[in-house]
Design a protein around this motif. Structure first.
Motif, PDB file in Angstrom:
ATOM      1  N   GLN A   6     -48.593  28.469  43.235  1.00 11.94           N
ATOM      2  CA  GLN A   6     -48.070  29.663  43.287  1.00 11.94           C
ATOM      3  C   GLN A   6     -47.728  30.488  41.912  1.00 11.94           C
ATOM      4  O   GLN A   6     -47.649  31.559  40.973  1.00 11.94           O
ATOM      5  N   THR A   7     -47.043  29.640  40.925  1.00 11.97           N
ATOM      6  CA  THR A   7     -46.513  30.297  39.571  1.00 11.97           C
ATOM      7  C   THR A   7     -47.758  30.026  38.555  1.00 11.97           C
ATOM      8  O   THR A   7     -48.046  30.744  37.838  1.00 11.97           O
ATOM      9  N   HIS A   8     -48.518  28.595  38.961  1.00  8.85           N
ATOM     10  CA  HIS A   8     -49.631  28.838  37.689  1.00  8.85           C
ATOM     11  C   HIS A   8     -50.868  30.661  38.457  1.00  8.85           C
ATOM     12  O   HIS A   8     -50.904  30.912  37.190  1.00  8.85           O
ATOM     13  N   ILE A   9     -50.343  30.559  39.775  1.00  2.94           N
ATOM     14  CA  ILE A   9     -51.878  31.873  40.392  1.00  2.94           C
ATOM     15  C   ILE A   9     -50.851  32.994  39.802  1.00  2.94           C
ATOM     16  O   ILE A   9     -50.974  33.989  38.608  1.00  2.94           O
ATOM     17  N   LEU A  10     -49.789  33.374  39.485  1.00  5.64           N
ATOM     18  CA  LEU A  10     -48.543  33.901  38.681  1.00  5.64           C
ATOM     19  C   LEU A  10     -49.297  34.530  37.607  1.00  5.64           C
ATOM     20  O   LEU A  10     -49.166  35.627  37.156  1.00  5.64           O
ATOM     21  N   ASN A  11     -49.320  33.506  36.228  1.00  7.80           N
ATOM     22  CA  ASN A  11     -49.095  33.423  35.235  1.00  7.80           C
ATOM     23  C   ASN A  11     -50.543  33.877  34.904  1.00  7.80           C
ATOM     24  O   ASN A  11     -50.370  34.546  33.899  1.00  7.80           O
ATOM     25  N   ALA A  12     -51.820  33.184  35.533  1.00  6.61           N
ATOM     26  CA  ALA A  12     -52.844  33.781  35.106  1.00  6.61           C
ATOM     27  C   ALA A  12     -52.986  34.944  35.893  1.00  6.61           C
ATOM     28  O   ALA A  12     -54.246  35.714  34.896  1.00  6.61           O
ATOM     29  N   GLY A  42     -56.378  32.032  46.224  1.00  4.39           N
ATOM     30  CA  GLY A  42     -56.091  31.847  47.928  1.00  4.39           C
ATOM     31  C   GLY A  42     -54.742  32.215  48.107  1.00  4.39           C
ATOM     32  O   GLY A  42     -54.337  32.348  49.122  1.00  4.39           O
ATOM     33  N   VAL A  43     -54.355  33.267  47.619  1.00  3.72           N
ATOM     34  CA  VAL A  43     -53.245  34.533  47.447  1.00  3.72           C
ATOM     35  C   VAL A  43     -53.533  35.633  48.151  1.00  3.72           C
ATOM     36  O   VAL A  43     -54.724  36.659  48.095  1.00  3.72           O
ATOM     37  N   VAL A  44     -53.895  35.774  49.698  1.00  8.20           N
ATOM     38  CA  VAL A  44     -54.049  37.260  50.197  1.00  8.20           C
ATOM     39  C   VAL A  44     -53.568  38.407  49.787  1.00  8.20           C
ATOM     40  O   VAL A  44     -53.837  39.661  49.533  1.00  8.20           O
ATOM     41  N   ASN A  45     -52.259  38.054  49.841  1.00  5.39           N
ATOM     42  CA  ASN A  45     -51.089  40.144  50.169  1.00  5.39           C
ATOM     43  C   ASN A  45     -50.222  39.426  48.695  1.00  5.39           C
ATOM     44  O   ASN A  45     -49.324  39.198  48.303  1.00  5.39           O
ATOM     45  N   ALA A  46     -50.582  40.679  47.504  1.00  7.33           N
ATOM     46  CA  ALA A  46     -50.657  40.064  45.995  1.00  7.33           C
ATOM     47  C   ALA A  46     -49.634  41.615  46.210  1.00  7.33           C
ATOM     48  O   ALA A  46     -50.999  42.480  45.852  1.00  7.33           O
ATOM     49  N   GLN A  47     -48.850  41.842  45.715  1.00  7.88           N
ATOM     50  CA  GLN A  47     -48.153  42.822  45.014  1.00  7.88           C
ATOM     51  C   GLN A  47     -47.332  43.570  43.638  1.00  7.88           C
ATOM     52  O   GLN A  47     -47.248  42.043  42.622  1.00  7.88           O
ATOM     53  N   MET A  48     -48.431  44.494  43.282  1.00  7.04           N
ATOM     54  CA  MET A  48     -48.446  44.670  41.584  1.00  7.04           C
ATOM     55  C   MET A  48     -48.104  46.321  41.697  1.00  7.04           C
ATOM     56  O   MET A  48     -48.399  46.803  42.255  1.00  7.04           O
ATOM     57  N   PHE A  49     -47.226  46.164  40.316  1.00  5.28           N
ATOM     58  CA  PHE A  49     -46.722  47.595  40.070  1.00  5.28           C
ATOM     59  C   PHE A  49     -47.420  47.191  38.289  1.00  5.28           C
ATOM     60  O   PHE A  49     -46.927  46.295  37.342  1.00  5.28           O
ATOM     61  N   VAL A  50     -48.414  48.368  38.082  1.00  2.00           N
ATOM     62  CA  VAL A  50     -48.436  47.639  36.190  1.00  2.00           C
ATOM     63  C   VAL A  50     -49.194  49.588  36.029  1.00  2.00           C
ATOM     64  O   VAL A  50     -49.247  50.473  36.727  1.00  2.00           O
ATOM     65  N   THR A  51     -48.284  49.225  34.078  1.00  2.00           N
ATOM     66  CA  THR A  51     -48.437  50.419  33.764  1.00  2.00           C
ATOM     67  C   THR A  51     -48.456  49.919  32.105  1.00  2.00           C
ATOM     68  O   THR A  51     -49.050  48.911  32.145  1.00  2.00           O
ATOM     69  N   VAL A  52     -48.669  50.574  31.530  1.00  2.00           N
ATOM     70  CA  VAL A  52     -49.387  50.864  29.943  1.00  2.00           C
ATOM     71  C   VAL A  52     -48.345  49.987  29.307  1.00  2.00           C
ATOM     72  O   VAL A  52     -48.501  49.154  28.239  1.00  2.00           O
ATOM     73  N   ILE A  59     -45.638  37.930  44.518  1.00  2.00           N
ATOM     74  CA  ILE A  59     -46.532  37.271  45.295  1.00  2.00           C
ATOM     75  C   ILE A  59     -45.913  36.525  46.971  1.00  2.00           C
ATOM     76  O   ILE A  59     -44.478  36.337  47.398  1.00  2.00           O
ATOM     77  N   ASP A  60     -46.539  36.992  48.349  1.00  2.00           N
ATOM     78  CA  ASP A  60     -45.896  35.771  49.804  1.00  2.00           C
ATOM     79  C   ASP A  60     -45.131  34.970  49.348  1.00  2.00           C
ATOM     80  O   ASP A  60     -46.150  33.933  48.608  1.00  2.00           O
ATOM     81  N   ASN A  61     -44.021  34.209  50.171  1.00  2.00           N
ATOM     82  CA  ASN A  61     -44.031  32.913  49.206  1.00  2.00           C
ATOM     83  C   ASN A  61     -42.729  32.639  48.989  1.00  2.00           C
ATOM     84  O   ASN A  61     -42.819  31.536  48.148  1.00  2.00           O
ATOM     85  N   HIS A  62     -42.981  33.032  47.726  1.00  2.00           N
ATOM     86  CA  HIS A  62     -42.792  33.242  46.252  1.00  2.00           C
ATOM     87  C   HIS A  62     -41.039  33.850  45.821  1.00  2.00           C
ATOM     88  O   HIS A  62     -40.922  35.239  46.062  1.00  2.00           O
ATOM     89  N   PRO A  63     -40.417  33.033  45.766  1.00  2.00           N
ATOM     90  CA  PRO A  63     -39.177  33.506  45.311  1.00  2.00           C
ATOM     91  C   PRO A  63     -38.906  34.409  44.451  1.00  2.00           C
ATOM     92  O   PRO A  63     -38.006  35.697  44.560  1.00  2.00           O
ATOM     93  N   ASN A  64     -39.493  34.718  43.518  1.00  2.00           N
ATOM     94  CA  ASN A  64     -39.281  35.963  42.296  1.00  2.00           C
ATOM     95  C   ASN A  64     -40.266  36.768  41.950  1.00  2.00           C
ATOM     96  O   ASN A  64     -41.598  35.823  41.766  1.00  2.00           O
ATOM     97  N   ALA A  65     -40.252  38.016  41.721  1.00  2.00           N
ATOM     98  CA  ALA A  65     -41.069  38.510  41.001  1.00  2.00           C
ATOM     99  C   ALA A  65     -41.253  38.157  39.556  1.00  2.00           C
ATOM    100  O   ALA A  65     -40.323  37.781  38.832  1.00  2.00           O
ATOM    101  N   GLN A  66     -42.415  38.236  39.040  1.00  2.00           N
ATOM    102  CA  GLN A  66     -42.458  37.613  37.126  1.00  2.00           C
ATOM    103  C   GLN A  66     -43.066  39.111  36.498  1.00  2.00           C
ATOM    104  O   GLN A  66     -44.322  40.428  36.752  1.00  2.00           O
TER     105      GLN A  66
END
Length: 249
Positions: A6-12, A42-52, A59-66
């Motif tokens: 999960q951490t690798h996915i978030l970093n990517a 493999g992450v079905v539901n990823a929530q993201m907020f993107v600005t300039v 992502i689901d089941n990961h304790p912290n947002a990055q």
């Protein structure tokens, strides 16, 4: 799914999104690329907020947002295209997640760029060609070629030294106005305004304006106005340098 994966996915996702924003991509492309990387990992539901200026993703089941901050922004569409290509290769399972991260890091740090001389010649040529296109006259093209190249060189070095884009645009447009005035006085040019029109073209924020419109059309009501305001400040800085010169005439 393990915590490490999960951490690798978030970093990517964060790395891909950051590279895209820093190099001139519109927000819709950034969000779509990040979502595709997460989904194909493999992450079905990823929530993201993107600005300039920053990215937040969870992502689901990961304790912290990055979070990833955007420290600087420029235009390098080659990097944007390379990230998109990697995203497609990852979707087609031609590369795995660790390889994706490694290649994203290579794009971020090792993508070759054009030398200053090539950029200088391109800016000079652009100035001369657009002068002819906009004014339908050839007599001022040589002056536009030289002055446009010098104006870009001043912008390039000021921007690298002070890292304040608006100040660099102001000084470069001011020098362009002075050189255009001198060229006309010495008989090296005929039309003062035509030379300025062509010479400032390499400084005009065309990509930020286009991205601002695309972000607004796609419904991004934060990044769209922010980019539009940034482009407006650039335009005011460019115009301000010319206005200062006009006051001396």
């Amino acid at each position: 799914m393990s915590f490490e994966k999960q951490t690798h996915i978030l970093n990517a996702c964060l790395q891909a999104g950051r590279i895209l924003i820093e190099n001139g991509s519109e927000m819709a492309r950034v969000i779509d690329t990040m979502q595709r990387i997460a989904y194909n990992a493999g992450v079905v539901n990823a929530q993201m907020f993107v600005t300039v200026t920053g990215i937040v993703i969870s992502i689901d089941n990961h304790p912290n947002a990055q979070v990833a901050s955007i420290e600087h922004r420029s235009i390098d569409l080659d990097k944007v295209a390379r990230v998109n290509q990697l995203s497609r290769q990852f979707a087609q399972q031609e590369i795995d997640l660790p390889e994706l991260v490694r290649l994203l890091d290579r794009i971020d740090n090792d993508t070759p760029t054009f030398s200053f001389l090539v950029r200088f010649l391109a800016a000079a040529m652009l100035s001369a060609v657009l002068l002819i296109i906009f004014t339908h006259e050839y007599v001022d093209a040589p002056a536009g070629f030289v002055i446009g190249g010098i104006g870009f060189a001043i912008f390039y070095f000021f921007n690298h030294k002070f890292q304040v884009q608006f100040l660099s645009e102001f000084f470069s447009s001011f020098v362009i106005g002075i050189l255009a005035l001198v060229a006309v006085k010495l008989g090296l040019g005929v039309h003062f305004d035509n030379i300025i029109i062509g010479s400032i073209m390499p400084l005009v924020p065309g990509v930020p304006i286009t991205n601002a419109v695309r972000d607004l059309v796609s419904g991004n009501l934060i990044s769209g106005p922010a980019r539009a305001f940034e482009a407006l400040i650039s335009a005011v800085a460019i115009a301000g340098g010319i206005v200062v010169v006009l006051n001396f005439i």
